[in-house]
Design a protein around this motif. Structure first.
Motif, PDB file in Angstrom:
ATOM      1  N   LEU A  39      66.499 -40.983  38.353  1.00  0.00           N
ATOM      2  CA  LEU A  39      67.717 -40.943  37.531  1.00  0.00           C
ATOM      3  C   LEU A  39      68.708 -39.900  38.052  1.00  0.00           C
ATOM      4  N   GLN A  40      69.998 -40.186  37.842  1.00  0.00           N
ATOM      5  CA  GLN A  40      71.031 -39.226  38.215  1.00  0.00           C
ATOM      6  C   GLN A  40      71.014 -38.040  37.247  1.00  0.00           C
ATOM      7  N   PRO A  41      71.512 -36.874  37.705  1.00  0.00           N
ATOM      8  CA  PRO A  41      71.453 -35.670  36.863  1.00  0.00           C
ATOM      9  C   PRO A  41      72.070 -35.858  35.470  1.00  0.00           C
ATOM     10  N   HIS A  42      73.244 -36.556  35.394  1.00  0.00           N
ATOM     11  CA  HIS A  42      73.876 -36.632  34.074  1.00  0.00           C
ATOM     12  C   HIS A  42      73.067 -37.472  33.100  1.00  0.00           C
ATOM     13  N   VAL A  43      72.306 -38.423  33.627  1.00  0.00           N
ATOM     14  CA  VAL A  43      71.452 -39.231  32.753  1.00  0.00           C
ATOM     15  C   VAL A  43      70.302 -38.366  32.240  1.00  0.00           C
ATOM     16  N   ARG A  44      69.761 -37.529  33.109  1.00  0.00           N
ATOM     17  CA  ARG A  44      68.677 -36.635  32.687  1.00  0.00           C
ATOM     18  C   ARG A  44      69.182 -35.664  31.627  1.00  0.00           C
ATOM     19  N   THR A  45      70.435 -35.194  31.824  1.00  0.00           N
ATOM     20  CA  THR A  45      71.002 -34.286  30.826  1.00  0.00           C
ATOM     21  C   THR A  45      71.073 -34.974  29.474  1.00  0.00           C
ATOM     22  N   ARG A  46      71.509 -36.234  29.497  1.00  0.00           N
ATOM     23  CA  ARG A  46      71.618 -36.965  28.227  1.00  0.00           C
ATOM     24  C   ARG A  46      70.255 -37.237  27.605  1.00  0.00           C
ATOM     25  N   ARG A  47      69.226 -37.349  28.463  1.00  0.00           N
ATOM     26  CA  ARG A  47      67.882 -37.543  27.905  1.00  0.00           C
ATOM     27  C   ARG A  47      67.317 -36.256  27.314  1.00  0.00           C
ATOM     28  N   GLY A  48      67.942 -35.111  27.683  1.00  0.00           N
ATOM     29  CA  GLY A  48      67.484 -33.867  27.060  1.00  0.00           C
ATOM     30  C   GLY A  48      67.017 -32.775  28.002  1.00  0.00           C
ATOM     31  N   ILE A  49      67.428 -32.827  29.275  1.00  0.00           N
ATOM     32  CA  ILE A  49      67.094 -31.730  30.184  1.00  0.00           C
ATOM     33  C   ILE A  49      68.369 -30.956  30.484  1.00  0.00           C
ATOM     34  N   ALA A  50      68.404 -29.689  30.101  1.00  0.00           N
ATOM     35  CA  ALA A  50      69.593 -28.885  30.368  1.00  0.00           C
ATOM     36  C   ALA A  50      69.201 -27.683  31.210  1.00  0.00           C
ATOM     37  N   ARG A  51      70.170 -27.152  31.939  1.00  0.00           N
ATOM     38  CA  ARG A  51      69.843 -26.016  32.795  1.00  0.00           C
ATOM     39  C   ARG A  51      71.002 -25.029  32.847  1.00  0.00           C
ATOM     40  N   SER A  52      70.670 -23.810  33.221  1.00  0.00           N
ATOM     41  CA  SER A  52      71.707 -22.860  33.597  1.00  0.00           C
ATOM     42  C   SER A  52      71.554 -22.625  35.096  1.00  0.00           C
ATOM     43  N   PHE A  53      72.553 -21.995  35.696  1.00  0.00           N
ATOM     44  CA  PHE A  53      72.507 -21.804  37.143  1.00  0.00           C
ATOM     45  C   PHE A  53      72.285 -20.340  37.494  1.00  0.00           C
ATOM     46  N   GLN A  54      71.581 -20.146  38.610  1.00  0.00           N
ATOM     47  CA  GLN A  54      71.262 -18.806  39.078  1.00  0.00           C
ATOM     48  C   GLN A  54      72.544 -17.977  39.255  1.00  0.00           C
ATOM     49  N   ILE A  55      73.518 -18.586  39.953  1.00  0.00           N
ATOM     50  CA  ILE A  55      74.847 -17.990  40.013  1.00  0.00           C
ATOM     51  C   ILE A  55      75.695 -18.811  39.050  1.00  0.00           C
ATOM     52  N   PRO A  56      76.237 -18.189  37.994  1.00  0.00           N
ATOM     53  CA  PRO A  56      76.921 -18.970  36.953  1.00  0.00           C
ATOM     54  C   PRO A  56      77.983 -19.892  37.537  1.00  0.00           C
ATOM     55  N   ARG A  57      78.025 -21.109  37.005  1.00  0.00           N
ATOM     56  CA  ARG A  57      79.011 -22.089  37.466  1.00  0.00           C
ATOM     57  C   ARG A  57      79.830 -22.577  36.285  1.00  0.00           C
ATOM     58  N   PRO A  58      80.704 -21.737  35.760  1.00  0.00           N
ATOM     59  CA  PRO A  58      81.538 -22.171  34.635  1.00  0.00           C
ATOM     60  C   PRO A  58      82.618 -23.133  35.124  1.00  0.00           C
ATOM     61  N   PHE A  59      83.226 -23.879  34.202  1.00  0.00           N
ATOM     62  CA  PHE A  59      84.424 -24.647  34.534  1.00  0.00           C
ATOM     63  C   PHE A  59      85.585 -23.666  34.439  1.00  0.00           C
ATOM     64  N   ARG A  60      86.089 -23.249  35.587  1.00  0.00           N
ATOM     65  CA  ARG A  60      86.983 -22.089  35.630  1.00  0.00           C
ATOM     66  C   ARG A  60      88.373 -22.353  35.057  1.00  0.00           C
ATOM     67  N   SER A  61      88.781 -23.608  35.036  1.00  0.00           N
ATOM     68  CA  SER A  61      90.129 -23.859  34.517  1.00  0.00           C
ATOM     69  C   SER A  61      90.127 -24.001  32.998  1.00  0.00           C
ATOM     70  N   MET A  62      88.955 -23.799  32.379  1.00  0.00           N
ATOM     71  CA  MET A  62      88.860 -24.051  30.935  1.00  0.00           C
ATOM     72  C   MET A  62      88.526 -22.778  30.166  1.00  0.00           C
ATOM     73  N   THR A  63      88.777 -22.833  28.876  1.00  0.00           N
ATOM     74  CA  THR A  63      88.337 -21.750  28.005  1.00  0.00           C
ATOM     75  C   THR A  63      86.846 -21.933  27.730  1.00  0.00           C
ATOM     76  N   VAL A  64      86.263 -20.907  27.100  1.00  0.00           N
ATOM     77  CA  VAL A  64      84.849 -20.970  26.747  1.00  0.00           C
ATOM     78  C   VAL A  64      84.588 -22.173  25.836  1.00  0.00           C
ATOM     79  N   ALA A  65      85.470 -22.358  24.854  1.00  0.00           N
ATOM     80  CA  ALA A  65      85.300 -23.472  23.917  1.00  0.00           C
ATOM     81  C   ALA A  65      85.346 -24.804  24.653  1.00  0.00           C
ATOM     82  N   GLU A  66      86.300 -24.942  25.602  1.00  0.00           N
ATOM     83  CA  GLU A  66      86.423 -26.205  26.334  1.00  0.00           C
ATOM     84  C   GLU A  66      85.205 -26.458  27.226  1.00  0.00           C
ATOM     85  N   ASN A  67      84.654 -25.380  27.771  1.00  0.00           N
ATOM     86  CA  ASN A  67      83.428 -25.515  28.556  1.00  0.00           C
ATOM     87  C   ASN A  67      82.334 -26.187  27.730  1.00  0.00           C
TER      88      ASN A  67
END
Lengths: 246, 319
Positions: free
Chosen positions: A77-105
């Motif tokens: 399965l592709q990563p986004h499908v796994r996420t929808r099934r319930g697997i979430a992760r954080s990254f060793q080096i944070p990868r925020p969506f930089r053009s967005m606010t915290v709420a939008e992230n």
């Protein structure tokens, strides 16, 4: 034998191998993670911890080997499908969506990974309640680029939580933090675990691993060299050799 | 949100009414020739920005899509004498297919590599057309315009109106995308593709959607150009100037909002038309370069970014 031993595992990794060209990063790794477990993953740098996480979350394809999640084969399965099934992760080096606010992230997670169709208002409420749990309530409308290191780590966890996961993988969420900040993040992870979320924690800070984990697995050069309770693993001769050298 | 929609569609209606009135009132043909080019670039810049701005995949292949649009029309006219609407629709369909192929390319290529691949795409298609005798080959081909239908007096006036319709269509689509889940997903994947994927965003599907829509619009915009010029040759239809100008317009206007490319295209397009008439057509290429450099250094977020920054500063000043 406890009740959790006879339950079927939440995540079952069987005979997983990952090669990069001629280099074998993971060699025949098999492990079961029980529902609700707090699982610590340790090992020296380059031992394959993050590679294993990338295989579970789908960033890397594995060959050979299978990954079962909730009794379903997710190996292809592709990563986004796994996420929808319930697997979430954080990254060793944070990868925020930089053009967005915290709420939008967080809204990205709620928009794309939400399990049920809920109204925008409800999603915003969920978002705010997650941010408040994480102690980021006051930062909702701040740009992700303006967060401090510890806030970024918390936001990564918050964004992962917003996908409504069954399994949360925290990849060195405490790296580079001060000792009080480590305690802060650790308390957060423990409070998430108390809400029936299974957590795999990769960490170099042993104190944190010992305090957090019910079970610890140690990787070295892509192989499992020890698995058991934290004290068992720490006492293991090979683990000490892997960390300190012989 | 709803009130914005009403304002937007009223604006679009007023714009189309003004354009139509102009075709009925103005007798001089020059404003239509010049206006057509500006409208064409507005539509191209808006279409480009769907992939290049929202998704952050910088496409240097605008001229490939534009040229394919031109030659789709050339082929349809020479083979079947197809009418203009059919030329535009077929152009859009061919552009969508090309966009889909381009989207698959994003699977393996990102950043500068993707951009280089789009230049290669332009050269490959141009070479193919140059060697295809049926559509004129390297020498080009003359095209006969059919008689113009009422209420328009001249074919160029009609093309001017048709291009205005395409502008409204492109802007409406771009605006819809920005405000929808597609836009939010594209913004996330532009920031960080892996993080987006791991947050549940179906990145490949969104990139394909962006490529298909952007490609279809750019080809559709190119389709009437054959009739506009009454002549097509590979050297001008696939001219790299289309790619560079479109990109410059989007960046100068700003890609963070759907109105950015419109502003950029109006500013740059009008300046260029003005310079072409008053000085020379060579100078407008120079001006494009100078403006692009100035904006990249002084206002990397374009005019939209500049305005937002000024507004932000003023708010902070008040508080």
């Amino acid at each position: 034998m406890t009740l959790s031993d006879i339950q079927s595992p939440l995540l079952r990794i069987s005979a997983l191998t990952k090669r990069f060209g001629g280099f074998t990063a993971l060699h025949n790794v098999s492990v079961d993670i029980r529902p609700g477990e707090r699982f610590g993953l340790i090992g020296p740098n380059g031992s394959g911890k993050t590679t294993l996480i990338n295989c579970i979350s789908g960033a890397f394809r594995t060959e050979p080997g299978t990954i079962l999640f909730c009794d379903e084969d997710i190996t292809l399965l592709q990563p986004h499908v796994r996420t929808r099934r319930g697997i979430a992760r954080s990254f060793q080096i944070p990868r925020p969506f930089r053009s967005m606010t915290v709420a939008e992230n967080l809204m990205v997670a709620l928009d794309f990974a939400a399990h049920e169709h809920v109204s925008v208002t409800q999603r915003r409420d969920t978002m705010m309640s997650i941010l408040n749990q994480m102690g980021l309530g006051s930062k909702a409308n701040v740009s992700a680029t303006q967060l401090s290191q510890v806030e970024l780590r918390k936001m990564e966890l918050a964004r992962a939580m917003a996908t409504h996961p069954k399994l949360l993988i925290s990849d060195e969420a405490m790296a580079g933090l001060s000792s009080s900040e480590v305690d802060e993040v650790l308390d957060l992870l423990l409070s998430l675990a108390s809400r029936d979320i299974t957590i795999i924690m990769i960490e170099h800070i042993m104190q944190a691993v010992m305090r957090f984990s019910e079970r610890v697995m140690c990787l070295d050069a892509g192989r499992i060299i020890a698995i058991g309770t934290p004290s068992e693993v720490m006492a293991d001769q090979r683990v000490q050799e892997a960390y300190l050298g012989t | 949100m709803k009130r914005n929609g009403v304002a937007f569609w009223s604006g679009a209606a007023v714009f189309l009414a003004a354009v139509f009135a102009m075709t009925q009132v103005v007798g001089n043909q020059y404003p239509f020739f010049a206006g057509y080019v500006i409208l064409q670039f507005i539509a191209l810049a808006v279409a480009w920005s769907i992939l290049g701005g929202y998704a952050g995949y910088v496409n240097f292949g605008t001229s490939a899509f534009f040229g394919v649009g031109v030659y789709t029309s050339v082929f349809l006219v020479s083979a079947f004498g197809a009418p203009l609407p059919l030329q535009i629709l077929t152009g859009a369909a061919v552009g969508a297919l090309m966009g889909f192929a381009l989207g698959l390319l994003t699977l393996r290529m990102q950043g500068i590599y993707f951009s280089i691949a789009t230049i290669a795409l332009t050269i490959i298609i141009e070479t193919t057309i140059t060697n295809w005798r049926y559509v004129g080959g390297a020498a080009g081909i003359q095209i006969q315009r059919p008689a113009v239908t009422a209420p328009f007096d001249s074919y160029v006036q009609m093309l001017f109106f048709v291009q205005a319709l395409l502008v409204v269509l492109a802007v409406a689509i771009s605006r819809y995308i920005q405000n929808s889940w597609i836009g939010r997903g594209l913004q996330a994947l532009r920031d960080d593709e892996l993080a987006a994927e791991c947050t549940g965003v179906p990145t490949l599907r969104l990139k394909l959607i962006a490529c298909v829509i952007s490609g279809a619009l750019m080809c559709a915009v190119g389709a009437p150009a054959a009739m506009y010029l009454q002549y097509a040759d590979p050297g001008s239809a696939f001219n790299l100037n289309y790619s560079v100008t479109t990109l410059a317009m989007s960046l100068i206007g700003g890609t963070a909002h759907w109105s950015g490319p419109i502003i950029g295209a109006i500013v740059l397009g009008t300046t260029q038309q003005f310079l072409t008439v008053t000085i020379s057509s060579e100078v407008n290429v120079l001006v494009l370069g100078v403006m692009l450099v100035l904006f990249v250094v002084g206002a990397p977020e374009g005019i939209i970014g500049l305005v937002r920054k000024l507004r932000g500063n003023r708010k902070e000043g008040e508080a």
